[in-house]
Design a protein around this motif. Structure first.
Motif, PDB file in Angstrom:
ATOM      1  N   ARG A  83       6.886   4.102   0.021  1.00 50.04           N
ATOM      2  CA  ARG A  83       7.295   3.217  -1.054  1.00 50.04           C
ATOM      3  C   ARG A  83       6.768   1.808  -0.812  1.00 50.04           C
ATOM      4  O   ARG A  83       6.697   1.337   0.315  1.00 50.04           O
ATOM      5  CB  ARG A  83       8.819   3.190  -1.174  1.00 50.04           C
ATOM      6  N   ALA A  84       6.439   1.171  -1.913  1.00 49.63           N
ATOM      7  CA  ALA A  84       5.917  -0.195  -1.820  1.00 49.63           C
ATOM      8  C   ALA A  84       7.043  -1.166  -1.493  1.00 49.63           C
ATOM      9  O   ALA A  84       8.176  -1.023  -1.972  1.00 49.63           O
ATOM     10  CB  ALA A  84       5.249  -0.586  -3.137  1.00 49.63           C
ATOM     11  N   SER A  85       6.716  -2.143  -0.682  1.00 50.25           N
ATOM     12  CA  SER A  85       7.676  -3.202  -0.396  1.00 50.25           C
ATOM     13  C   SER A  85       7.784  -4.122  -1.613  1.00 50.25           C
ATOM     14  O   SER A  85       6.980  -4.058  -2.546  1.00 50.25           O
ATOM     15  CB  SER A  85       7.230  -4.004   0.819  1.00 50.25           C
ATOM     16  N   ARG A  86       8.791  -4.995  -1.587  1.00 51.66           N
ATOM     17  CA  ARG A  86       8.957  -5.914  -2.706  1.00 51.66           C
ATOM     18  C   ARG A  86       7.750  -6.824  -2.847  1.00 51.66           C
ATOM     19  O   ARG A  86       7.251  -7.063  -3.957  1.00 51.66           O
ATOM     20  CB  ARG A  86      10.226  -6.748  -2.507  1.00 51.66           C
ATOM     21  N   ARG A  87       7.247  -7.346  -1.734  1.00 54.29           N
ATOM     22  CA  ARG A  87       6.075  -8.224  -1.774  1.00 54.29           C
ATOM     23  C   ARG A  87       4.859  -7.471  -2.289  1.00 54.29           C
ATOM     24  O   ARG A  87       4.082  -8.001  -3.094  1.00 54.29           O
ATOM     25  CB  ARG A  87       5.788  -8.784  -0.370  1.00 54.29           C
ATOM     26  N   GLU A  88       4.691  -6.229  -1.846  1.00 54.58           N
ATOM     27  CA  GLU A  88       3.564  -5.421  -2.282  1.00 54.58           C
ATOM     28  C   GLU A  88       3.610  -5.165  -3.789  1.00 54.58           C
ATOM     29  O   GLU A  88       2.594  -5.206  -4.479  1.00 54.58           O
ATOM     30  CB  GLU A  88       3.572  -4.092  -1.527  1.00 54.58           C
ATOM     31  N   ARG A 194      -5.106  -9.842   2.452  1.00 57.88           N
ATOM     32  CA  ARG A 194      -5.731  -9.865   3.779  1.00 57.88           C
ATOM     33  C   ARG A 194      -4.705 -10.114   4.876  1.00 57.88           C
ATOM     34  O   ARG A 194      -3.927 -11.047   4.812  1.00 57.88           O
ATOM     35  CB  ARG A 194      -6.815 -10.942   3.826  1.00 57.88           C
ATOM     36  N   GLY A 195      -4.737  -9.237   5.876  1.00 61.78           N
ATOM     37  CA  GLY A 195      -3.865  -9.388   7.037  1.00 61.78           C
ATOM     38  C   GLY A 195      -2.435  -8.962   6.831  1.00 61.78           C
ATOM     39  O   GLY A 195      -1.610  -9.118   7.732  1.00 61.78           O
ATOM     40  N   ARG A 196      -2.090  -8.401   5.670  1.00 59.51           N
ATOM     41  CA  ARG A 196      -0.697  -8.015   5.394  1.00 59.51           C
ATOM     42  C   ARG A 196      -0.459  -6.517   5.535  1.00 59.51           C
ATOM     43  O   ARG A 196       0.668  -6.060   5.404  1.00 59.51           O
ATOM     44  CB  ARG A 196      -0.304  -8.477   3.985  1.00 59.51           C
ATOM     45  N   GLY A 197      -1.514  -5.743   5.744  1.00 56.90           N
ATOM     46  CA  GLY A 197      -1.347  -4.309   5.939  1.00 56.90           C
ATOM     47  C   GLY A 197      -0.923  -3.569   4.692  1.00 56.90           C
ATOM     48  O   GLY A 197      -0.321  -2.493   4.775  1.00 56.90           O
ATOM     49  N   PHE A 198      -1.223  -4.100   3.517  1.00 54.40           N
ATOM     50  CA  PHE A 198      -0.866  -3.427   2.276  1.00 54.40           C
ATOM     51  C   PHE A 198      -1.675  -2.142   2.113  1.00 54.40           C
ATOM     52  O   PHE A 198      -2.814  -2.041   2.562  1.00 54.40           O
ATOM     53  CB  PHE A 198      -1.126  -4.333   1.068  1.00 54.40           C
ATOM     54  N   SER A 199      -1.075  -1.180   1.444  1.00 58.12           N
ATOM     55  CA  SER A 199      -1.758   0.080   1.155  1.00 58.12           C
ATOM     56  C   SER A 199      -2.683  -0.104  -0.044  1.00 58.12           C
ATOM     57  O   SER A 199      -2.250  -0.533  -1.117  1.00 58.12           O
ATOM     58  CB  SER A 199      -0.729   1.176   0.857  1.00 58.12           C
ATOM     59  N   ALA A 200      -3.966   0.250   0.139  1.00 58.43           N
ATOM     60  CA  ALA A 200      -4.917   0.161  -0.971  1.00 58.43           C
ATOM     61  C   ALA A 200      -4.504   1.083  -2.107  1.00 58.43           C
ATOM     62  O   ALA A 200      -4.627   0.730  -3.289  1.00 58.43           O
ATOM     63  CB  ALA A 200      -6.324   0.510  -0.484  1.00 58.43           C
ATOM     64  N   LEU A 201      -3.990   2.264  -1.767  1.00 55.99           N
ATOM     65  CA  LEU A 201      -3.539   3.209  -2.792  1.00 55.99           C
ATOM     66  C   LEU A 201      -2.377   2.636  -3.591  1.00 55.99           C
ATOM     67  O   LEU A 201      -2.364   2.686  -4.827  1.00 55.99           O
ATOM     68  CB  LEU A 201      -3.132   4.537  -2.140  1.00 55.99           C
TER      69      LEU A 201
END
Length: 324
Positions: A83-88, A194-201
């Motif tokens: 699941r995506a985080s709130r920031r994501e 950049r640098g936040r480790g977000f999922s590209a998908l």
């Protein structure tokens, strides 16, 4: 030395070549994938041109991103279901709005201007992106990157020239706005992810869902009519735009920009007009005059010079993380 050369069997020589080629591909995989994105986007013009003859721009974009969203949800279900985080989620929604703005401005703008003007103006993103990135990261803009971008723009101008550059129209201004927003969008992806480790998908899924929602609400009746009456050829075109030009291209773009600079990504994806012309020549049976050939050479030269200059001037204050 001679004995060592003679001791190398054909198998070891071939293995060495394979290792060298494999090492080159591994070292340049981000660049190669971004070039593949440019190729896919360049091929989208034939499909989009055919579809716009029978249905409106907003309807095409709605169906494209509805298909994209469904495909990405399927990937998410079978991949990791993280699941995506709130920031994501917030970042994905913001990028979805900028992406939607780029496409609607660009598509309507191209429909309202000449091919010469549209090709020239939209290619200004090659110049705009290094400028917006320089402002965002507060780093000096390498002069050679700007020069390379100008060379590439001149190349695109020659590549698409035919009737000559005429006075700006509303379509020209819309394409110019699309180029500006695209530069902001590419830079925003770099700054916000950049640098936040977000999922590209996950980022691509959220962006696509936002685009689908915006376009569908804009003309839901037209979308329902198209779903009911589209023929096989039209569905093939929409599926190609949704799966290849959106799912594949946006996933790779988001993934790659997290591993390189926005300027480098923009320069690589700025080769899109070259692929569009090559596909037009081979599949669309179009012709290319001397000015077009010169323009293609200038675009390749500008891209190469820009890539080299950008690589030499990449600042240590803007880290490029590599995720597994």
């Amino acid at each position: 030395m001679l004995s060592s050369l003679l001791s190398r069997t054909p198998g070891t020589v071939l293995a060495g070549h394979r290792d060298t080629f494999g090492g080159f591909v591994a070292a340049r995989r981000v660049d190669l994938l971004l070039l593949l994105v440019a190729l896919v986007w360049g091929s989208s013009y034939l499909a989009a041109k055919t579809l716009t003859e029978t249905v409106g721009v907003t309807v095409i974009l709605s169906l494209r991103f509805l298909i994209t969203t469904v495909a990405l949800v399927a990937l998410w279900l079978f991949w990791n279901r993280r699941r995506a985080s709130r920031r994501e989620t917030v970042v994905g929604a913001v990028l979805g709005c900028t992406q939607a703005a780029v496409l609607i401005l660009e598509t309507h703008g191209i429909a309202g201007t000449s091919a010469t003007n549209a090709g020239l103006v939209i290619s200004l993103v090659i110049v705009f992106t290094p400028v917006t990135e320089s402002i965002a990261f507060r780093v000096p803009l390498p002069r050679m990157v700007l020069i390379a971008g100008i060379v590439a723009v001149v190349g695109v101008c020659l590549l698409v020239s035919g009737d000559g550059f005429v006075a700006p129209t509303l379509g020209d201004m819309l394409v110019l706005a699309a180029a500006l927003v695209r530069a902001v969008h590419v830079t925003a992806v770099s700054v916000l992810t950049r640098g936040r480790g977000f999922s590209a998908l996950m980022l691509t899924l959220i962006q696509s869902a936002v685009c689908a929602l915006i376009y569908t609400l804009a003309d839901y009746r037209g979308v329902l009519h198209a779903v009911r009456y589209f023929d096989t050829g039209e569905w093939v075109g929409v599926l190609y735009l949704g799966l290849a030009c959106s799912v594949f291209a946006f996933l790779v773009q988001t993934w790659a920009i997290q591993r390189t600079s926005a300027s480098r990504a923009s320069l690589l994806m700025g080769t899109e007009p070259i692929w569009a012309v090559l596909i037009g020549l081979s599949i669309g049976q179009e012709t290319l005059d001397v000015l077009g050939i010169i323009g293609a050479v200038l675009i390749i030269t500008g891209t190469y010079l820009g890539l080299r200059a950008e690589a030499r001037h990449r600042t240590p204050h803007v880290p490029v993380p590599v995720y597994p």
